[in-house]
Scaffold this motif. Sequence first.
Motif, mmCIF file in Angstrom:
data_model
loop_
_atom_site.group_PDB
_atom_site.id
_atom_site.type_symbol
_atom_site.label_atom_id
_atom_site.label_comp_id
_atom_site.label_asym_id
_atom_site.label_seq_id
_atom_site.Cartn_x
_atom_site.Cartn_y
_atom_site.Cartn_z
ATOM 1 N N LEU A 182 0.824 -1.205 0.000
ATOM 2 C CA LEU A 182 0.000 0.000 0.000
ATOM 3 C C LEU A 182 0.862 1.261 0.000
ATOM 4 C CD1 LEU A 182 -2.687 -1.158 2.588
ATOM 5 C CD2 LEU A 182 -3.065 -0.753 0.156
ATOM 6 N N ALA A 183 1.898 1.284 0.831
ATOM 7 C CA ALA A 183 2.783 2.453 0.865
ATOM 8 C C ALA A 183 3.442 2.671 -0.495
ATOM 9 C CB ALA A 183 3.849 2.267 1.948
ATOM 10 N N ASP A 184 3.870 1.583 -1.138
ATOM 11 C CA ASP A 184 4.496 1.699 -2.457
ATOM 12 C C ASP A 184 3.474 2.162 -3.499
ATOM 13 O OD1 ASP A 184 6.838 0.828 -1.307
ATOM 14 O OD2 ASP A 184 6.608 -1.254 -1.969
ATOM 15 N N ALA A 185 2.220 1.739 -3.337
ATOM 16 C CA ALA A 185 1.183 2.178 -4.276
ATOM 17 C C ALA A 185 0.954 3.679 -4.188
ATOM 18 C CB ALA A 185 -0.122 1.427 -3.999
ATOM 19 N N PHE A 186 0.903 4.212 -2.965
ATOM 20 C CA PHE A 186 0.723 5.659 -2.822
ATOM 21 C C PHE A 186 1.910 6.416 -3.415
ATOM 22 C CE2 PHE A 186 -2.118 4.406 0.809
ATOM 23 C CZ PHE A 186 -3.282 4.878 0.229
ATOM 24 N N GLU A 253 -1.907 12.291 5.427
ATOM 25 C CA GLU A 253 -0.539 11.813 5.270
ATOM 26 C C GLU A 253 -0.539 10.337 4.899
ATOM 27 O OE1 GLU A 253 1.549 12.809 8.844
ATOM 28 O OE2 GLU A 253 0.801 14.865 8.841
ATOM 29 N N THR A 254 0.568 9.894 4.308
ATOM 30 C CA THR A 254 0.648 8.519 3.826
ATOM 31 C C THR A 254 0.401 7.512 4.939
ATOM 32 O OG1 THR A 254 2.157 9.134 2.041
ATOM 33 C CG2 THR A 254 2.151 6.822 2.715
ATOM 34 N N GLY A 255 0.931 7.764 6.142
ATOM 35 C CA GLY A 255 0.716 6.847 7.253
ATOM 36 C C GLY A 255 -0.754 6.666 7.582
ATOM 37 N N LEU A 288 9.888 7.409 5.415
ATOM 38 C CA LEU A 288 8.737 8.308 5.366
ATOM 39 C C LEU A 288 8.386 8.788 6.764
ATOM 40 C CD1 LEU A 288 6.466 6.303 2.882
ATOM 41 C CD2 LEU A 288 7.946 8.248 2.359
ATOM 42 N N ALA A 289 8.099 10.061 6.892
ATOM 43 C CA ALA A 289 7.710 10.641 8.178
ATOM 44 C C ALA A 289 6.191 10.637 8.312
ATOM 45 C CB ALA A 289 8.250 12.056 8.302
ATOM 46 N N TRP A 290 5.737 10.757 9.539
ATOM 47 C CA TRP A 290 4.300 10.846 9.820
ATOM 48 C C TRP A 290 4.114 11.905 10.903
ATOM 49 C CZ3 TRP A 290 0.887 6.065 11.587
ATOM 50 C CH2 TRP A 290 -0.448 6.442 11.563
ATOM 51 N N PRO A 291 4.293 13.167 10.547
ATOM 52 C CA PRO A 291 4.258 14.227 11.569
ATOM 53 C C PRO A 291 2.905 14.387 12.247
ATOM 54 C CG PRO A 291 4.389 15.139 9.344
ATOM 55 C CD PRO A 291 4.630 13.685 9.207
ATOM 56 N N GLY A 292 1.813 14.073 11.558
ATOM 57 C CA GLY A 292 0.491 14.248 12.159
ATOM 58 C C GLY A 292 -0.033 13.012 12.853
ATOM 59 N N ARG A 293 0.853 12.084 13.197
ATOM 60 C CA ARG A 293 0.459 10.794 13.770
ATOM 61 C C ARG A 293 -0.370 10.965 15.041
ATOM 62 N NH1 ARG A 293 2.585 7.374 17.686
ATOM 63 N NH2 ARG A 293 2.541 5.112 17.259
ATOM 64 N N ALA A 294 0.126 11.734 15.991
ATOM 65 C CA ALA A 294 -0.556 11.877 17.279
ATOM 66 C C ALA A 294 -1.941 12.487 17.105
ATOM 67 C CB ALA A 294 0.290 12.718 18.229
ATOM 68 N N ALA A 295 -2.054 13.509 16.269
ATOM 69 C CA ALA A 295 -3.349 14.165 16.058
ATOM 70 C C ALA A 295 -4.333 13.214 15.384
ATOM 71 C CB ALA A 295 -3.160 15.425 15.219
#
Length: 765
Positions: A182-186, A253-255, A288-295
Amino acid sequence: MQTKELRLALVCYGGVSLAVYMHGLTKEVWKLTRASMRRHAPDAADMPPARDTEIVYQALLDAIPGLDLRVICDIVAGASAGGINGVLLARALVEGHDLDAIRALWLDGADSDVLLDPAAASRSFSKLWAIPLVWWVRRRGLAADDRAQVQAHAEVKRKLSRLMRSRWFKPPFSGAAFSGLLADAFAAMAAGTRTPPLLPRLHPFDLFVTVTDYHGAPQRLRLNSPLEVTEPEHRLVLGLSCPGDGEDRHLGETGELVLAARATASFPGAFPPARVSEIDAVLAARGLAWPGRAAFLARNFPGRRDPALVDLIDGAVLDNRPFGPALAALPGRPAHREVDRRFVYLDPKPGMHDPGPGPDGDVPPGFFATILRSLADIPRQQPIRDSLTAIEAISVRARRLRHIVIGMIPQVDLAIDAAIGMRLLLFSPTTSRLAEWRSRMNGEAARQAGFAYGAYGRLKFATVVERLADQIAKTGDIDAARARSALWHHVQAAGIAEPEQTLGKAGPASAHVLFLRQFDLDFRIRRLRFLIRRVNMAMAGADERTGEALGTVKAGIYAILGPHLARGGIGRLDPATRAACAGAIGDPAAALAALAVALDLKALDDSSDAALVALLSTGLPRRLRREALAAYLGFAFFDIAILPLIADGGGDELDEIKVDRVSPDDCMALASVGGRHLKGAQFKAFGAFFCRAYREHDYLWGRLHGAERMIDLVVSSLPEAARPTGQVLAGIRREAFRAIVTTERPHLNGIDDIFAALAAALGPD
């Protein structure tokens, strides 16, 4: 030219390996909306050239006589296999990414060997006792296939045997491998051919996927006795929304997208439950980063002590047909022009049911059959009667609202003429005049409503207080029930709650009216949306020059509406306001004072009045300017009649909703060639995982069926006089089918017999 908007709310069912077929369907939705976007994009000449069915769809839209039809998809809801496709489609729609770039995800990646967990593999003879079971599955799954599939059968047998020899009583497929695909597809979509977003500016988009929380989160329920009980809630909807307030659209975000797609399709027994830690590892491996993870976790996993430890399984376990979230997103949708709202549901296996008793009809179902069917099949195959009933109720409400509005217009015009003088409206208003006229007409509406105003006033006041209570609770992170109780006690003790003050001596200066001026944001939003609808009514019969002027006015009204919508969010509130809300249970007056300053509706009214006065001075004919002013100033009359009908959360849409299905059973143009029986439906819908030729077959038919039904949707939205004849319609479909065959032939090498049959059926170009 008349303008119209065909709006699609897409509901994607689950179907395990039939996800490959659904990819073909959703690709045609994407291509239709992409073709529509090209016709209205100001810089269309700078875009990459249109491909295959996009060209056919654009030609169809261009050829409609007297009607400019725009097609958008602004709501997507999915479960399981439909959830994966819904997430991929949503990102393509919102961010202009390329769905053509992920063909390999389905043809190569949706393979049992690719998905098989290496730790689950066993030696060839580790389970000799399971070989009879393998033989039985082979016979049951392959008996009906024809001889042309012998080569494919060999692949199925080989992969099925490998799967059956894997470890038992543990999931054979790898969750990490699935998330990685899925990550590679995005990434592939983002690197493909980009276009602008496929949604109009200022138009919101909502994505929902259903998942099942394996452990459940405790939910407190209030009763009469005992006062409170706690029960686990396993249903969960992951929602991603994109507000319509900018050109640079961003869904998430991708995550977030990987987690949503992975979790909704975590088929029990086949994949391990999805966890956030799995997504973290997949993203880290790709840098890949996921800065908005907590929110994101805080927003989508309320009530969970540690969202990162939640175990998520397939969304179809509890909700395989997620009409509910899509319906909930309808209220407040802006009306850019005349709207034909459709709920389109994608069902890859319609009418799937138990064939009933066999020759020995008196023999009841067996032990395992009863358990498996009750746990897996029946919950997923419940009919959508309840959803259709809810949709019909919305349509009935819309018809009532339209009837009320159209019938009231002459009476409201007479009231304005008596209170202000309609001739005054022929002249360009000033900001001070507009504010004075608006206040006068609000009072006049209250007086003329008589005893009905008390009921309306209390309903409106209660709506405002309840919204404020919810906002205070969320902003201050306090108990919602206690915040509501404290707020109601305050407004009643302060003598603010009586709408009769509007008709008293104080009138506009009463505490009740001042409270509404400070906090009644919803009334202002309803008024602006009502004005937009009146402009739409005027545009329906306007000439080109007048239509352009009205279009400018409508765009300006949307610009006025934008700050009103933004005022409703809590993200913009400063720490001082949040602190005041946190103490609202003990001091609700302080919380209200802080919110009043934060909302600052007086300044918003002043700027809105100035913008509206400027808009109405932009060359609009006097008659239309008067009609627009009458709609704006007289809205209080309409609101008294309409609010009781929409106060239950049904929204104020004046458009009915139609429901359309897309499935193999609905596509008859190529029925003589095949397509009714999907290969992925074998082995309890796992069939396409075991054979590339099966995936190629289902993907191709997904595109062909999708093209047929997209053309049908467009044609059904046209007036009778503008619809093509049967012969012309058949020609349009044939062009779309040929375009698909030409594009896909180089990529699909295992279904030569299907291409030969299609060539014979479609004939020469």
